[in-house]
Design a protein around this motif. Structure first.
Motif, PDB file in Angstrom:
ATOM      1  N   ALA A 126      -7.429  -0.798   3.970  1.00  0.00           N
ATOM      2  CA  ALA A 126      -7.327  -1.688   5.125  1.00  0.00           C
ATOM      3  C   ALA A 126      -7.852  -3.065   4.778  1.00  0.00           C
ATOM      4  CB  ALA A 126      -8.107  -1.121   6.301  1.00  0.00           C
ATOM      5  N   ALA A 127      -7.325  -4.054   5.511  1.00  0.00           N
ATOM      6  CA  ALA A 127      -7.848  -5.417   5.406  1.00  0.00           C
ATOM      7  C   ALA A 127      -8.558  -5.748   6.711  1.00  0.00           C
ATOM      8  CB  ALA A 127      -6.715  -6.395   5.142  1.00  0.00           C
ATOM      9  N   SER A 136     -12.297   6.061   8.293  1.00  0.00           N
ATOM     10  CA  SER A 136     -11.523   6.866   7.333  1.00  0.00           C
ATOM     11  C   SER A 136     -11.135   6.060   6.090  1.00  0.00           C
ATOM     12  CB  SER A 136     -10.249   7.379   8.002  1.00  0.00           C
ATOM     13  OG  SER A 136      -9.331   6.311   8.165  1.00  0.00           O
ATOM     14  N   VAL A 137     -11.403   4.768   6.115  1.00  0.00           N
ATOM     15  CA  VAL A 137     -10.865   3.885   5.076  1.00  0.00           C
ATOM     16  C   VAL A 137     -11.709   3.943   3.811  1.00  0.00           C
ATOM     17  CG1 VAL A 137     -10.122   1.537   4.569  1.00  0.00           C
ATOM     18  CG2 VAL A 137     -10.007   2.388   6.918  1.00  0.00           C
ATOM     19  N   LYS A 138     -11.019   4.040   2.672  1.00  0.00           N
ATOM     20  CA  LYS A 138     -11.742   4.224   1.407  1.00  0.00           C
ATOM     21  C   LYS A 138     -11.872   2.921   0.615  1.00  0.00           C
ATOM     22  CE  LYS A 138     -10.379   9.065   0.930  1.00  0.00           C
ATOM     23  NZ  LYS A 138      -9.041   9.342   1.514  1.00  0.00           N
ATOM     24  N   ALA A 139     -10.938   1.979   0.879  1.00  0.00           N
ATOM     25  CA  ALA A 139     -11.035   0.677   0.199  1.00  0.00           C
ATOM     26  C   ALA A 139     -10.660  -0.428   1.188  1.00  0.00           C
ATOM     27  CB  ALA A 139     -10.118   0.636  -1.020  1.00  0.00           C
ATOM     28  N   PRO A 155     -17.330   3.024   1.455  1.00  0.00           N
ATOM     29  CA  PRO A 155     -16.031   2.603   0.904  1.00  0.00           C
ATOM     30  C   PRO A 155     -16.205   1.477  -0.121  1.00  0.00           C
ATOM     31  CG  PRO A 155     -16.387   1.605   3.060  1.00  0.00           C
ATOM     32  CD  PRO A 155     -17.631   2.398   2.747  1.00  0.00           C
ATOM     33  N   PHE A 156     -15.149   1.222  -0.895  1.00  0.00           N
ATOM     34  CA  PHE A 156     -15.127  -0.002  -1.711  1.00  0.00           C
ATOM     35  C   PHE A 156     -14.874  -1.159  -0.753  1.00  0.00           C
ATOM     36  CE2 PHE A 156     -13.583   3.278  -4.715  1.00  0.00           C
ATOM     37  CZ  PHE A 156     -14.473   3.069  -5.758  1.00  0.00           C
ATOM     38  N   VAL A 157     -15.616  -2.237  -0.876  1.00  0.00           N
ATOM     39  CA  VAL A 157     -15.389  -3.411  -0.016  1.00  0.00           C
ATOM     40  C   VAL A 157     -15.292  -4.655  -0.897  1.00  0.00           C
ATOM     41  CG1 VAL A 157     -16.101  -4.668   2.048  1.00  0.00           C
ATOM     42  CG2 VAL A 157     -16.855  -2.303   1.729  1.00  0.00           C
ATOM     43  N   LEU A 209      -5.857  -2.950  -3.443  1.00  0.00           N
ATOM     44  CA  LEU A 209      -6.672  -1.862  -2.872  1.00  0.00           C
ATOM     45  C   LEU A 209      -6.187  -0.500  -3.363  1.00  0.00           C
ATOM     46  CD1 LEU A 209      -7.156  -3.045   0.838  1.00  0.00           C
ATOM     47  CD2 LEU A 209      -8.855  -3.085  -0.992  1.00  0.00           C
ATOM     48  N   GLN A 210      -4.853  -0.359  -3.477  1.00  0.00           N
ATOM     49  CA  GLN A 210      -4.306   0.906  -3.994  1.00  0.00           C
ATOM     50  C   GLN A 210      -4.794   1.157  -5.423  1.00  0.00           C
ATOM     51  OE1 GLN A 210      -0.129  -0.072  -2.828  1.00  0.00           O
ATOM     52  NE2 GLN A 210      -0.026   2.107  -2.332  1.00  0.00           N
ATOM     53  N   ARG A 211      -4.819   0.067  -6.200  1.00  0.00           N
ATOM     54  CA  ARG A 211      -5.276   0.172  -7.589  1.00  0.00           C
ATOM     55  C   ARG A 211      -6.755   0.573  -7.639  1.00  0.00           C
ATOM     56  NH1 ARG A 211      -4.208  -4.941  -9.225  1.00  0.00           N
ATOM     57  NH2 ARG A 211      -2.101  -4.570  -8.509  1.00  0.00           N
TER      58      ARG A 211
END
Lengths: 410, 186
Positions: free
Chosen positions: A282-283, A329-332, A364-366, A390-392
Motif C-alpha cells: 500500500a501507499a 494487513s499490509v506488509k510493505a 511492515p517494511f515502510v 513494494l512487490q520487489r
C-alpha cells in the motif's frame, strides 16, 4: 438516501469552489492578501462583497501577517472569520498562526499548497503547510475540487465545536486543484447555512464572578491571550493538545453528518482507506495524488495484485489508531511526501506514519518517496513504479533504499 | 465511448488553447459528463508554445496529472508541428486535429508519425475571414466536435453563447459551424 438535498452541477476550479463554500458559510469577516495560486479565492470573494451577495466585512490588508491578525481579532469578538493564502503568505503568517490557535480562535483558512522560495516557484508542493504542522492548527487535505468545497463547509463546524475551538486549514494542491476546472456539486445556500449554523460560544466566569460568553465585549470586558509565564503557560498548551484529541471525534461526526446531507463522505473523515482490507502492499499520501493512485490500485487489482491506498485526509490531528488499523494487513508500505524535511530521515508524512506503526502488531517494511516538488508532474507510470518496488521488497524481504526521490534527475 | 477520453491541446499563448479546452469541458458537462480542464501550468507568454488538457468521462474523474497518452491531439498553430513534439504518446487509434491549409498528405509528413486518424482544417483562414483575427481556438473546437463526435454541435452553440457576449458568440459559432462542415479527414 431520501434526505439528500438537491445539488447544482457546476464546472468550477478548486479556488472558485472554496470561495463559493465560504460565501455560503455565512462568514462575518474575510481578511486576505492575494498570492498565486490562491488569488482566485480572494478575487471571487471580493466580487461577492462588491455585488452585495454577502454581508461579509472584507478587509484588504497589507500582508498575510495582518490578514491573520485581523481574522484572529474578528474571531475573538465572536465573529466567523475566513482567509486564504499560499506558500510565502502562509510563512509570513507563522507567528500569528500560533497566536490564533493559542487564543482558541476558530478561524478557517484555505491553504492553496505551493512551494516555498528559493528558487522562486509558484507550483504545488506541501512545503508551506508542512512547515506549519506544529502551529496548533487542524490540517485537512482535499483530494479534488469537490472535497475542497465540502471541507471548507465542514471546517467551520469542526473549528467552532466547543470541544475543539481550534483553527482549521484546508489544503488544496496549487494549480492541480486550484486552477483545474472540475465537476463540483454545490448545495443550496439554506442547506449550507443550516449545516454550518451560527457560531456558539462557551461561557466563562469573569473576574467579577459573572457568567458571560467567551468573547471580546465592551459590556463584559475581558483579556485574551494575556501573559502566562512559568505559572500557567504549560497548562494552556496541554489544553490545546486535548482539543486536538477531541477533534479526532468531531471530524468524524461532521464527516458523517455531512454525508447525510450531501451523500458525500471522505473515508471516516480522518483517513480514506482504498482497497486496504486484504492489501499486502500500500501507499500512503495526501491530496490530489490520491485520485491518480486509486486508478493505479484499480489496474493492479485487475491484475490480481493486492494493492491499496491510504489517504490521510486529516494530517493534524494525526489519527494514529486509524492509520495502524487501516494498514494492519499490509506488509510493505510506501509513504509519499511532497515536501522535504531537510536533514531529517525522510519527509514529514513518512516520519508520522512510520512512527504510528512502531507499535503495530506485525512490523511492515515502510519506505519513503519524495516526489513532485515545485509542481513537477508525476506520471501514472512513475506512480505505478512505487507499487512495483513494494512487490520487489516483499519478494526479496529487503529494502535497498528506504528514502527515494521519484521523478528526479540525478 | 471509452470511459475516459483525454485531449491534449497545443497552441501558442494568445490563441486560446485553454479556452478551447474549457469550452469543450463545459459542453461535455452540459451533456451530463464528468470533466477536467487545465493548462500545463508553465510560464505563459503571448506567442510561446502552450499546452492545455481536457478529460471527459462517463464516471467521476479521479486522476490528477498531465495527459501523457492522449486520445485526441489538437494543434492550433501549424508552425508547432516543427517545433513541439505534438505526436508524443500517440496511439494508433487516436485522433489528431491540425490547423493547416496544406494538403492532408503534407500535414501527415510534417507530423512525423503514421499513427492516428488525421483531420485538418484551415482554421487561421476561417478565423481571419469571420473574426478578422487569427484566433483559431473555436475553429478547432468545431473540428474536434466533428472528428470525435464527443459533443453535439447544438451543445457547443449553447455553451459558446453562455460564455461570450452575443455578437462575439455569434461570430465564433459561425466559425465553429464552418470548421465542423469543412473539416477534412485523411
Amino acid at each position: 438516501m431520501a434526505s439528500l438535498v438537491k445539488h447544482e452541477k457546476n464546472a468550477m476550479s478548486g479556488d472558485e469552489a472554496v470561495a463559493y463554500a465560504a460565501k455560503q458559510s455565512d462568514v462575518d469577516v474575510v481578511a486576505a492578501y492575494p498570492i498565486t495560486p490562491q488569488t482566485i479565492i480572494v478575487e471571487k470573494f471580493s466580487e461577492y462583497v462588491a455585488n452585495g451577495e454577502v454581508e461579509t466585512e472584507f478587509v484588504c490588508v497589507e500582508s498575510e501577517h495582518s490578514a491573520m491578525a485581523a481574522c484572529l481579532s474578528a474571531s475573538v469578538t465572536g465573529a466567523r472569520a475566513f482567509t486564504a493564502t499560499a506558500s510565502a503568505g502562509l510563512a509570513l503568517m507563522h507567528e500569528m498562526l500560533f497566536v490564533t490557535s493559542g487564543c482558541r480562535a476558530p478561524v478557517v483558512m484555505a491553504v492553496v499548497n505551493r512551494a516555498l522560495s528559493a528558487p522562486l516557484n509558484i507550483h504545488c508542493d506541501h512545503s508551506d503547510s508542512m512547515a506549519q504542522r506544529d502551529s496548533g492548527w487542524i490540517q485537512l487535505y482535499a483530494e479534488n475540487a469537490q472535497e475542497a468545497y465540502d471541507s471548507i463547509i465542514q471546517a467551520f463546524r469542526i473549528a467552532e465545536d466547543l470541544d475543539v475551538l481550534l483553527p482549521v486549514m484546508v489544503g488544496l494542491d496549487g494549480f492541480t486543484l486550484s486552477h483545474t476546472l472540475e465537476n463540483v456539486e454545490t448545495l443550496p445556500d439554506d442547506a449550507v447555512k443550516k449545516f454550518v449554523g451560527t457560531r456558539r460560544l462557551p461561557n466563562v466566569l469573569t473576574h467579577e464572578g459573572k457568567t458571560v460568553p467567551f468573547k471580546l465585549d465592551p459590556d463584559n470586558p475581558m483579556t485574551m491571550g494575556p501573559i502566562a509565564l512559568q505559572n500557567y503557560y504549560f497548562e494552556f498548551k496541554r489544553q490545546q493538545e486535548e482539543a486536538m484529541k477531541n477533534a479526532l471525534t468531531v471530524i468524524q461526526q461532521v464527516n458523517d453528518e455531512f454525508a447525510e446531507l450531501s451523500g458525500r463522505k471522505y473515508g471516516n473523515g480522518l483517513v480514506d482507506a482504498y482497497c486496504l482490507d486484504d492489501a499486502e502492499i500500500a501507499a500512503v499520501c495526501l491530496g490530489s495524488t490520491a485520485g491518480t493512485m486509486k486508478t493505479i490500485v484499480d489496474e493492479l487489482r485487475q491484475e490480481g495484485v493486492k494493492a491499496g491506498l491510504l489517504r490521510l485526509r486529516t494530517f493534524r490531528p494525526l489519527s494514529v489508531e486509524e492509520i495502524r488499523s487501516a494498514l494492519e494487513s499490509v506488509k510493505a508500505i510506501a509513504v509519499m511526501d511532497k515536501s522535504m524535511s531537510f536533514g531529517g530521515y525522510g519527509g514529514a508524512v513518512f516520519h508520522e506514519v512510520r512512527h504510528a506503526l512502531y507499535e503495530a502488531n506485525a512490523q511492515p517494511f515502510v519506505v519513503n518517496y519524495i516526489y513532485g516538488l515545485g509542481g513537477r508532474d508525476t506520471s501514472p507510470r512513475e506512480l505505478r513504479g512505487i507499487y512495483e518496488d513494494l512487490q520487489r521488497i516483499l519478494q526479496t524481504k529487503r529494502v535497498e533504499n528506504p528514502i527515494q526521490y521519484l521523478g528526479l534527475r540525478e | 465511448m471509452k470511459e475516459i477520453v483525454e485531449f491534449r491541446w497545443h497552441g501558442r499563448g494568445g490563441q486560446g488553447a485553454w479556452t478551447a479546452s474549457e469550452l469543450l469541458a463545459r459542453t461535455a458537462l452540459h451533456e451530463g459528463k464528468y470533466i477536467q480542464s487545465f493548462p500545463e501550468f508553465g510560464p505563459e507568454r503571448m506567442g510561446a508554445p502552450v499546452t492545455a488538457f481536457t478529460r471527459i468521462s462517463t464516471k467521476p474523474i479521479r486522476i490528477h496529472c498531465a495527459v501523457y497518452e492522449p486520445d485526441v491531439v489538437v494543434v492550433l498553430d501549424p508552425t508547432l508541428l516543427k517545433t513541439v513534439p505534438v505526436a508524443s504518446g500517440l496511439r494508433d487509434d487516436c485522433v489528431i486535429v491540425v490547423n493547416s491549409a496544406d494538403e492532408v498528405a503534407k500535414v501527415r509528413e510534417n507530423l512525423k508519425t503514421k499513427k492516428g486518424h488525421l483531420w485538418t482544417i484551415p482554421a487561421t483562414e476561417i478565423a481571419l475571414k469571420i473574426l478578422g483575427m487569427p484566433i483559431t481556438n473555436t475553429a478547432l473546437l468545431g473540428t474536434v466536435a466533428r472528428a470525435t463526435g464527443i459533443v453535439a454541435l447544438e451543445s457547443v452553440e449553447k455553451i459558446v453563447k453562455e460564455r461570450f457576449r452575443l455578437d462575439i458568440a455569434e461570430k465564433n459559432f459561425a466559425v465553429i459551424k464552418e470548421a465542423y462542415q469543412e473539416a477534412k479527414k485523411e
